[in-house]
Scaffold this motif. Structure first.
Motif, PDB file in Angstrom:
ATOM      1  N   VAL A   1       7.241   3.963  -5.557  1.00  0.00           N
ATOM      2  CA  VAL A   1       7.140   5.086  -4.626  1.00  0.00           C
ATOM      3  C   VAL A   1       6.045   4.826  -3.599  1.00  0.00           C
ATOM      4  N   CYS A   2       6.255   3.804  -2.789  1.00  0.00           N
ATOM      5  CA  CYS A   2       5.263   3.473  -1.764  1.00  0.00           C
ATOM      6  C   CYS A   2       5.141   4.561  -0.717  1.00  0.00           C
TER       7      CYS A   2
ATOM      8  N   ARG B   1       0.858  -1.178   0.000  1.00  0.00           N
ATOM      9  CA  ARG B   1       0.000   0.000   0.000  1.00  0.00           C
ATOM     10  C   ARG B   1       0.909   1.248   0.000  1.00  0.00           C
ATOM     11  N   ILE B   2       0.406   2.345  -0.535  1.00  0.00           N
ATOM     12  CA  ILE B   2       1.208   3.566  -0.596  1.00  0.00           C
ATOM     13  C   ILE B   2       0.743   4.554   0.471  1.00  0.00           C
TER      14      ILE B   2
ATOM     15  N   THR C   1       7.875  -1.565   6.320  1.00  0.00           N
ATOM     16  CA  THR C   1       7.571  -0.134   6.229  1.00  0.00           C
ATOM     17  C   THR C   1       8.531   0.560   5.270  1.00  0.00           C
ATOM     18  N   LEU C   2       7.981   1.396   4.417  1.00  0.00           N
ATOM     19  CA  LEU C   2       8.765   2.207   3.493  1.00  0.00           C
ATOM     20  C   LEU C   2       8.493   3.676   3.816  1.00  0.00           C
ATOM     21  N   LYS C   3       9.533   4.377   4.239  1.00  0.00           N
ATOM     22  CA  LYS C   3       9.367   5.752   4.718  1.00  0.00           C
ATOM     23  C   LYS C   3       8.910   6.705   3.627  1.00  0.00           C
TER      24      LYS C   3
ATOM     25  N   ASN D   1      11.469  12.522  -2.029  1.00  0.00           N
ATOM     26  CA  ASN D   1      10.679  11.420  -2.569  1.00  0.00           C
ATOM     27  C   ASN D   1      10.504  10.327  -1.521  1.00  0.00           C
ATOM     28  N   GLY D   2       9.387   9.610  -1.634  1.00  0.00           N
ATOM     29  CA  GLY D   2       9.168   8.474  -0.755  1.00  0.00           C
ATOM     30  C   GLY D   2      10.042   7.293  -1.143  1.00  0.00           C
TER      31      GLY D   2
END
Length: 604
Positions: free
Chosen positions: A525-526, A436-437, A489-491, A519-520
């Motif tokens: 680009v989550c 999920r983004i 988790t992707l910051k 940028n994420g």
């Protein structure tokens, strides 16, 4: 003094300063010297008091009359006021001499301390001073009794009623004290004295501060004068070369003018020959050649109307408009040996390429004589670690001039705002352990989001702050964190930092000012994009001499990809002190708030 009577004021003075003024107060002398008849022979003929420095009048006009005694000061004053006329009979050339016998007798008269006498007569009229039998000497403060001749020494050395100044007179205490009440006064007035001292200390501190500011202002003026002198000397050092170039231009122009005159003269001669019938081939060839040369001359002096010439003309105008910054940058690049200014302290000039300069963070960096980024790929930023979530970048600069010469150079506080999932306009987190983004962060505009509530995508962050940036100025917020397919988790991207510029004279930017959001993280680009930060520019010069060039300014959010649905919102840009030309607006993103009047303060 009047001729016969003492005023109450004069009488008071006589008893307190016997050694300097007029005659002695009779009432004072009579306290210890017997009846009034015993001092009758010592009375001054003019003031009726006891004579001081007795002078005997012995004019020949009245030698048979009784001896007349007059105080020296009384007599001199009377003679001055009456045209040297005798006080006994109205005649001129009054004769007198000092009577030393009477003087000795008066000096031997016993008296009490004149200051003590003042305490006795205080509040009494002069005709009520018959109180010899009522004196209580035990209540006397000064118990002196002695001859008049010793009074002066007593008053100066041993009198207990000698006036004393309060130790706190310097701080404003005006009380007149004596030995007998000095200690009591100091104890009773202790609190008042402390308040006086504190007030005086505060006053002196303020005065010292004012003097210090005045001295600093004078020092600044001296330094400015010195710099202006150095600039003049620098200009003068280039003067001979400038003169030589100008002389060459003059000679070249003169040569062109001479050639033109020759062509015109020859043309006239040929025209005359044609009119007279002379039309041989040689003449025609000469005429053609001369016409050709004349045509070339006309082209040489015709206006520059093609597109290239117009572009060159515009370039020359721009060069002229940035003359002040350019001039100073050339001067500081040359940096004569006699220059007293220090690079990095009084001014900042970076001429090397590929250079990164980190200035102080969250405090003013002041360069009174300008900042000049001359080299290529020069980056001016703050001493801040973008990889530490709690380390924010706030660049504050006060300077006279700011020049960014190359389009590859910049002032950069990008990705120095709030970290992922932090800040007022932070992006929403992904609400699932599957891919999920996260939502984009908001600030000047709302952050973007995936428009599908059922799939638990993070929401876009809200707007906040105010457009002028004067009441409050903010960092950009962090994008919302996303999830990859493994549930990790992707910051989201960091928000942009803050650039706050106060330029007193001239601002020229051919590079870039930027406070972009980051940028994420992650594939597709989550993580949501961080929102842009803040750029506040105050242009203080209202002179038409300086035309500012704003150039490129960027405060966009992160994830600015074409198909990206969780972009960070824009930051805020405010420019005070100039009307932004419409053609320059497209180089500033987002569209700035602007006013003609410059402001002075802002707060985080």
């Amino acid at each position: 003094m009047s001729s016969l009577q003492l005023t109450e004021e004069n009488r008071t003075m006589n008893t307190d300063e016997k050694s300097t003024l007029d005659c002695y107060d009779k009432a004072w002398v009579l306290l210890l010297s017997g009846s009034e008849g015993s001092v009758k022979n010592y009375e001054c003929f003019l003031c009726q008091q006891i004579t001081k420095n007795p002078m005997e009048i012995n004019c020949i006009q009245h030698t048979n009359e009784k001896m007349v005694i007059v105080g020296e000061d009384c007599l001199h004053q009377y003679l001055r006021e009456n045209g040297q006329s005798c006080p006994i009979q109205k005649h001129s050339n009054c004769q007198y001499f000092k009577n030393t016998i009477i003087e000795q007798q008066i000096d031997n008269l016993s008296v009490i301390c004149p200051r003590q006498y003042q305490f006795l007569v205080q509040g009494k009229k002069h005709n009520e001073l018959d109180f010899r039998n009522e004196m209580d000497e035990s209540k006397f403060i000064c118990k002196y009794k002695g001859p008049i001749r010793d009074i002066e020494d007593h008053l100066k050395t041993s009198c207990t009623l000698m006036p004393l100044e309060c130790r706190f007179k310097l701080f404003g205490c005006e009380c007149v004290l004596y030995k007998h009440n000095y200690d009591d006064h100091m104890q009773a007035q202790m609190q008042n004295h402390l308040e006086m001292a504190m007030n005086q200390i505060q006053f002196l501190n303020q005065k010292m501060k004012d003097l210090s500011n005045a001295l600093q202002e004078k020092a600044d003026q001296i330094q400015l004068c010195q710099v202006f002198l150095e600039l003049i000397l620098f200009d003068l050092s280039l003067f001979p070369e400038t003169i030589i170039n100008k002389l060459k231009e003059v000679e070249e122009l003169k040569s062109r003018l001479d050639d033109k005159e020759i062509v015109e003269k020859k043309s006239k001669e040929l025209n005359l020959e044609i009119e007279s019938g002379t039309n041989n081939t040689t003449d025609r060839n000469d005429l053609q050649e001369n016409d050709k040369k004349n045509a070339n001359e006309k082209m040489l002096y015709s206006p520059l109307e093609n597109k290239e010439m117009e572009e060159d003309k515009q370039f020359i105008v721009l060069e002229a408009l940035e003359r002040t910054c350019q001039h100073l940058s050339e001067y500081f690049s040359f940096l004569p040996a006699f220059c007293s200014l220090i690079n990095g302290k009084d001014f900042l000039l970076i001429s090397e390429n590929n250079k990164t300069i980190k200035l102080k963070n969250k405090e003013w960096n002041e360069y009174r004589f300008g900042i000049y980024l001359i080299g290529e790929k020069v980056t001016l930023t703050v001493d801040c670690d973008k990889y530490k979530d709690n380390d924010f970048g706030y660049l504050q600069i006060k300077t006279s001039h700011l020049l960014i010469k190359c389009n590859s150079s910049c002032i950069d506080c990008s990705e120095l705002g709030f970290a992922s999932d932090d800040g007022i306009g932070k992006g929403g987190q992904a609400m699932s352990n599957d891919w999920r983004i996260g939502g984009g962060a908001g600030y000047g505009t709302k952050g973007k989001e995936e428009n599908n509530n059922e799939l638990c995508f993070g929401k876009g962050g809200k707007c906040y702050g105010e457009e002028t940036l004067l009441k409050q100025i903010h960092y950009g917020s962090g994008g919302g964190s996303g999830r990859d397919r493994n549930g990790d988790t992707l910051k989201g991207g960091r928000g942009g930092g803050i650039i706050h510029l106060i330029v007193q004279k001239h601002f020229v930017n051919y590079g870039v000012l930027k406070c972009k959001g980051g940028n994420g993280h992650g594939g597709y680009v989550c993580g949501g994009g961080g929102s842009g930060g803040s750029v506040l520019i105050l242009l203080m010069s209202d002179s038409t001499q300086f035309q500012h060039i704003l150039g490129t300014i960027i405060c966009t959010g992160g994830n600015q990809f074409e198909s990206c649905k969780n972009r960070g919102g824009n930051g805020r840009i405010a420019i005070h002190g100039m009307q932004i030309p419409p053609n320059d607006i497209h180089m500033i993103n987002p569209r700035p708030f602007s006013t003609i009047n410059s402001q002075k303060t802002s707060t985080v």
